[in-house]
Design a protein around this motif. Structure first.
Motif, mmCIF file in Angstrom:
data_model
loop_
_atom_site.group_PDB
_atom_site.id
_atom_site.type_symbol
_atom_site.label_atom_id
_atom_site.label_comp_id
_atom_site.label_asym_id
_atom_site.label_seq_id
_atom_site.Cartn_x
_atom_site.Cartn_y
_atom_site.Cartn_z
ATOM 1 N N THR A 127 49.567 43.328 47.499
ATOM 2 C CA THR A 127 48.594 43.123 46.433
ATOM 3 C C THR A 127 48.235 44.475 45.842
ATOM 4 O O THR A 127 47.911 45.413 46.570
ATOM 5 N N PHE A 128 48.327 44.558 44.521
ATOM 6 C CA PHE A 128 47.918 45.756 43.789
ATOM 7 C C PHE A 128 46.575 45.438 43.161
ATOM 8 O O PHE A 128 46.489 44.607 42.261
ATOM 9 N N LEU A 129 45.531 46.070 43.658
ATOM 10 C CA LEU A 129 44.168 45.788 43.245
ATOM 11 C C LEU A 129 43.723 46.871 42.270
ATOM 12 O O LEU A 129 43.477 48.013 42.662
ATOM 13 N N LEU A 130 43.633 46.520 40.982
ATOM 14 C CA LEU A 130 43.318 47.481 39.932
ATOM 15 C C LEU A 130 41.814 47.646 39.783
ATOM 16 O O LEU A 130 41.092 46.681 39.564
ATOM 17 N N ALA A 131 41.364 48.887 39.912
ATOM 18 C CA ALA A 131 39.951 49.211 39.717
ATOM 19 C C ALA A 131 39.589 49.039 38.242
ATOM 20 O O ALA A 131 40.471 48.990 37.378
ATOM 21 N N ASP A 132 38.310 48.960 37.950
ATOM 22 C CA ASP A 132 37.842 48.858 36.568
ATOM 23 C C ASP A 132 38.345 50.068 35.777
ATOM 24 O O ASP A 132 38.352 51.189 36.299
#
Length: 140
Positions: A44-49
């Motif tokens: 999972t690639f969790l993109l920050a704001d």
């Protein structure tokens, strides 16, 4: 005895498969561009704001569970620019909760021989440079 061995083997398989998957916190487009092509099933690639200027994002990943590219906070990770996400012979990839604000000169997604691709809970906006300009959001 046989049942016990099967249960132990099944638990070991589940544990070993889940330990291969990783969560990759992403803060810059360059991190995603570098890591995404080598993603493993379940990653999972969790993109920050923030804004992610993607020129190109390519991958040929296959396998289950799905590889997920997801905003940490729904539609707070904005993919901007005129780039293209190209998936060639890829399978089981999910794009979830992103805000795509792209130039109308490109396709946002280009799927070539890809299957089981899910693009869900996203928002798409395209800006036009001139009247009547067209583009394809998703090219299959």
């Amino acid at each position: 005895m046989k049942t016990r061995n099967i249960i132990i083997l099944a638990l070991w398989l589940v544990y070993s498969m889940s330990s291969m998957a990783a969560i990759h916190p992403i803060k810059k487009a360059a991190e995603l561009t570098k890591q995404f092509p080598t993603a493993q099933p379940g990653d999972t690639f969790l993109l920050a704001d923030g804004d992610y200027q993607l020129s190109w994002l390519k991958a040929s990943c296959v396998g289950t569970p799905a590889i997920v590219v997801k905003a940490a906070n729904a539609r707070k990770a904005r993919v901007v620019g005129s780039g293209c996400i190209t998936l060639i012979n890829a399978a089981y990839v999910v794009f979830d909760g992103l805000d795509f604000d792209m130039a109308a000169t490109s396709s946002i997604f280009k799927l070539q021989g890809a299957h089981h691709i899910r693009i869900t809970n996203n928002r798409f906006t395209m800006s036009m440079d001139k009247e009547g300009q067209t583009s394809k959001w998703i090219l299959v």
